[in-house]
Write an enzyme that holds these catalytic residues in place. Sequence first.
Site, PDB file in Angstrom:
ATOM      1  N   GLU A   1      62.254  58.525  54.185  1.00  0.00           N
ATOM      2  CA  GLU A   1      61.472  57.317  53.917  1.00  0.00           C
ATOM      3  C   GLU A   1      61.606  56.349  55.077  1.00  0.00           C
ATOM      4  O   GLU A   1      62.565  56.426  55.836  1.00  0.00           O
ATOM      5  CB  GLU A   1      61.983  56.657  52.631  1.00  0.00           C
ATOM      6  CG  GLU A   1      63.383  56.083  52.787  1.00  0.00           C
ATOM      7  CD  GLU A   1      64.097  55.867  51.458  1.00  0.00           C
ATOM      8  OE1 GLU A   1      64.490  56.862  50.827  1.00  0.00           O
ATOM      9  OE2 GLU A   1      64.262  54.698  51.085  1.00  0.00           O
TER      10      GLU A   1
ATOM     11  N   LYS B   1      62.530  53.251  57.352  1.00  0.00           N
ATOM     12  CA  LYS B   1      63.625  52.279  57.372  1.00  0.00           C
ATOM     13  C   LYS B   1      62.978  50.927  57.610  1.00  0.00           C
ATOM     14  O   LYS B   1      62.431  50.656  58.682  1.00  0.00           O
ATOM     15  CB  LYS B   1      64.609  52.618  58.486  1.00  0.00           C
ATOM     16  CG  LYS B   1      65.797  51.679  58.520  1.00  0.00           C
ATOM     17  CD  LYS B   1      66.863  52.230  59.453  1.00  0.00           C
ATOM     18  CE  LYS B   1      68.149  51.425  59.397  1.00  0.00           C
ATOM     19  NZ  LYS B   1      68.021  50.019  59.703  1.00  0.00           N
TER      20      LYS B   1
ATOM     21  N   ASP C   1      62.524  47.075  58.348  1.00  0.00           N
ATOM     22  CA  ASP C   1      63.264  46.126  59.187  1.00  0.00           C
ATOM     23  C   ASP C   1      63.242  44.744  58.534  1.00  0.00           C
ATOM     24  O   ASP C   1      62.441  43.891  58.880  1.00  0.00           O
ATOM     25  CB  ASP C   1      62.624  46.089  60.577  1.00  0.00           C
ATOM     26  CG  ASP C   1      63.567  45.503  61.609  1.00  0.00           C
ATOM     27  OD1 ASP C   1      64.732  45.228  61.252  1.00  0.00           O
ATOM     28  OD2 ASP C   1      63.141  45.327  62.753  1.00  0.00           O
TER      29      ASP C   1
ATOM     30  N   TYR D   1      65.031  50.879  47.332  1.00  0.00           N
ATOM     31  CA  TYR D   1      65.334  52.216  47.854  1.00  0.00           C
ATOM     32  C   TYR D   1      66.722  52.710  47.472  1.00  0.00           C
ATOM     33  O   TYR D   1      67.129  53.791  47.885  1.00  0.00           O
ATOM     34  CB  TYR D   1      65.158  52.262  49.375  1.00  0.00           C
ATOM     35  CG  TYR D   1      65.912  51.187  50.139  1.00  0.00           C
ATOM     36  CD1 TYR D   1      67.298  51.129  50.112  1.00  0.00           C
ATOM     37  CD2 TYR D   1      65.229  50.233  50.892  1.00  0.00           C
ATOM     38  CE1 TYR D   1      67.991  50.144  50.792  1.00  0.00           C
ATOM     39  CE2 TYR D   1      65.910  49.241  51.583  1.00  0.00           C
ATOM     40  CZ  TYR D   1      67.291  49.204  51.527  1.00  0.00           C
ATOM     41  OH  TYR D   1      67.966  48.232  52.200  1.00  0.00           O
TER      42      TYR D   1
ATOM     43  N   LYS E   1      66.572  56.565  64.130  1.00  0.00           N
ATOM     44  CA  LYS E   1      65.926  55.399  64.737  1.00  0.00           C
ATOM     45  C   LYS E   1      64.771  55.810  65.650  1.00  0.00           C
ATOM     46  O   LYS E   1      64.827  56.862  66.281  1.00  0.00           O
ATOM     47  CB  LYS E   1      66.957  54.613  65.553  1.00  0.00           C
ATOM     48  CG  LYS E   1      68.073  53.994  64.734  1.00  0.00           C
ATOM     49  CD  LYS E   1      67.519  52.953  63.790  1.00  0.00           C
ATOM     50  CE  LYS E   1      68.505  51.887  63.394  1.00  0.00           C
ATOM     51  NZ  LYS E   1      69.013  51.028  64.402  1.00  0.00           N
TER      52      LYS E   1
ATOM     53  N   CYS F   1      92.930  46.274  91.138  1.00  0.00           N
ATOM     54  CA  CYS F   1      92.442  45.452  90.031  1.00  0.00           C
ATOM     55  C   CYS F   1      91.879  44.143  90.573  1.00  0.00           C
ATOM     56  O   CYS F   1      92.561  43.432  91.316  1.00  0.00           O
ATOM     57  CB  CYS F   1      93.588  45.174  89.063  1.00  0.00           C
ATOM     58  SG  CYS F   1      93.151  43.978  87.792  1.00  0.00           S
TER      59      CYS F   1
ATOM     60  N   CYS G   1      94.381  41.166  89.159  1.00  0.00           N
ATOM     61  CA  CYS G   1      95.776  40.970  89.565  1.00  0.00           C
ATOM     62  C   CYS G   1      96.126  41.672  90.879  1.00  0.00           C
ATOM     63  O   CYS G   1      97.218  41.505  91.396  1.00  0.00           O
ATOM     64  CB  CYS G   1      96.720  41.447  88.462  1.00  0.00           C
ATOM     65  SG  CYS G   1      96.751  43.239  88.283  1.00  0.00           S
TER      66      CYS G   1
ATOM     67  N   CYS H   1      93.877  49.541  85.718  1.00  0.00           N
ATOM     68  CA  CYS H   1      94.802  48.650  86.418  1.00  0.00           C
ATOM     69  C   CYS H   1      96.211  48.998  85.966  1.00  0.00           C
ATOM     70  O   CYS H   1      96.470  49.183  84.782  1.00  0.00           O
ATOM     71  CB  CYS H   1      94.450  47.210  86.058  1.00  0.00           C
ATOM     72  SG  CYS H   1      95.802  46.059  86.324  1.00  0.00           S
TER      73      CYS H   1
ATOM     74  N   CYS I   1      99.220  41.689  84.513  1.00  0.00           N
ATOM     75  CA  CYS I   1      97.811  41.437  84.836  1.00  0.00           C
ATOM     76  C   CYS I   1      97.254  40.476  83.791  1.00  0.00           C
ATOM     77  O   CYS I   1      97.278  40.769  82.594  1.00  0.00           O
ATOM     78  CB  CYS I   1      97.028  42.747  84.836  1.00  0.00           C
ATOM     79  SG  CYS I   1      95.246  42.501  84.949  1.00  0.00           S
TER      80      CYS I   1
END
Length: 732
Positions: A126, A128, A130, A246, A334, A439, A442, A457, A463
């Site tokens: 069925e 969907k 919105d 539903y 979807k 990194c 740091c 890192c 850090c």
Amino acid sequence: MDQLIPVETLSREDAKAELLRLASVLSEANAAYHTADAPQMSDAEFDALKGRNAAIEARFPDLVRSDSPALQVGAAPADGFSKVAHAVRMLSLGNAFEDDDVREFDQSVRSYLGLAADAPLAYSAEPKIDGLSLSLRYERGVLVQAATRGDGSVGENVTANARTVAGVPDRIDGAPDVLEVRGEVYMSHADFAALNARILAEHAADLSAGKKPPRTFANPRNAAAGSLRQLDARITQKRPLMFFAYAWGEVSDPLADTQMGAIARLGEFGFSINELTRLCDTADDMLTQYRLIEAQRATLGYDIDGVVYKVNDLGYQKRLGFRSTTPRWAIAHKFPAELAWTRLEAIDIQVGRTGALSPVARLTPVTVGGVVVSNATLHNEDYIAGRDSTGGAIRDGRDIRVGDWVQVFRAGDVIPKIADVDLSKRAADSVAFAFPTTCPICGSAAVREEGDSVRRCTGGMACAAQAIEKLKHFVSRAAFDIEGLGAKQVEQFYEDGWIRNAADIFDLKEKYGSGLQQLKNREGWGDKSAENLFQAIEDKRRIPLNRFLFSLGIRHLGEVAAATLARHFHGWTALMQTIDAAAREPSAQAVEAKERKAALANSPNWSELVSVDGIGDTVIRTLVTAMSQPAERAMIDELAARLDIEDVAAPASDGSPVAGKTVVFTGTLEKMTRAEAKARAESLGAKVSGSVSAKTDLLVAGPGAGSKAKKAAELGIETLDEDGWLDLIGQA
Ligand code: IVH
């Protein structure tokens, strides 16, 4: 921190705090605009903040606030709906995007139920819708309560408003004594356009007086939500809302044996049911139905965003049951993601809780399916370079560079991604992106372990980025959940050096609360909030073991694994004794997973840890390693010393004959699959383990049982066949 954190990289806790901030900023701006006639910000700023709010809500749909700015039109209504606890939780659906996801869904349902690939198994399909979901409670045929979904457990009481919705009857005939009808409230395209036109017309006088134009609704779903959630039902009444039924929640008598039958009954009671609902006999049928519905999407006159498939047989639905937030018996397929092209302005690197360096694309803002996107994920360095994790080419090996023209891809609620790059638009002087090996926060080395697609890192708690993210995780909802200590406060306290690790939180009052003066003097804190914070911290000194474990933010140790370990070991001391003993065993010393497995026989503690059902070698390895690192361990011990870590008992299961027992399944089960047997045993409070040991209480052995049955016999452990087991749990 003036720089807004990109939506894609917000942690859940940040998102929550940010939604709260945006709700307040936007509602003030809105009130100023409408009532005080003194706009606080430009329309562009207002829209940008509203867009940010929408993007955060799209990423964390369950964090959408009842006072969400997306739901507001005109002056914000005062807060005021009472809360309703749902008798049966209102859950969401898992998503499928590709045809193969749908086939996999069918296979997983079959495998859970133990049905062969060609055994008959029908599904309903069925549209969907919105809109927003609504639960309508009828008692003896009379509508007594209507509630929004809220967080799934507690929604808002919108009874008066729901009565004004077309397709929501006040009374129904022939229904069970208690019936909760669930479905979607939505607004048609035509009504949506007319409503926005009306809002503009009503403000025509303001306009000619030179005031700003009024704000209209961005899409029919927002219009439906904003209309249903009006405090004044007379306003809702003027809004043309509709409802499709539903599903159902609590029912005193089953409606039917099948999904299709139950929906037909809802139709007989007078609810609108979607006429495109069809019964499908195979996965191919479902896909055909999906294409048919998709082809009609543009002409339906209301928004749909996919197709929902549900196992038709309600007996099967019951057996399949639910995962934590979604049913196993249904899935939403979807419609395809939305795409758009834009310019990649920069690639920023963010450092997460576990040190992972995540590249984030900063884009020239572009609308993708109705949402403005200015950031997208670039996953990791291989993805940028055009390689997959095995070194194979993705995008035919095209790399992504700053300045490139890139394709942004957005599917449903997921974080936008960069899908492709247009080489014909690449500047001649562009250079390949050099992924940092240190990194950016740091300066510590950022290393990639073999087999890991992520560079991390190595700075640990030294850090700032890692420390702050760890702290945010620590105070987050599923962990310590300290009221008044959210992401923003953690950042503030960290920057001032008041909180550098979790233990510091519990010393806060002692160190800085002298007369509360220091905290009270800080911006944003008053007498009351400071006292409340200290109290909230005190309240959390007692913490259940599962939450404590999860709060440590150890990689791979998620909420479920933490809860599983807590249930198995009950107490912190017992768990730590096992971990410490395991750390000295041969399995802990082995580098390769294979070697660890081979060493199991001589590693009783390690083997107990990995045999906890649902806990794998990876979790145990990171856990044991973390606990054996002196600095990290010292910090955890410091923290634990400030707390009262509560034991976790086996789940309460009143009268269950197997509550708290450790059960092992072996051999072939004939009446149910292993997954189903395990889920049922756990729901009755049993612990399901993968291997037999002295701690096993019961072995359920089907035909073909081998070494486990032998070992159980040696250990004198009670052994039942499948029927004996079903007799015992009363489900034969
Ligand atoms: S069934 C236990 N059927 O989609 C599952 N949901 O993404 C109950 N929705 O929360 C939901 N159309 O608000 C179902 N035909 C449909 C639907 C539908 C729209 C919404 C619903 C749900 C969300 C999940």
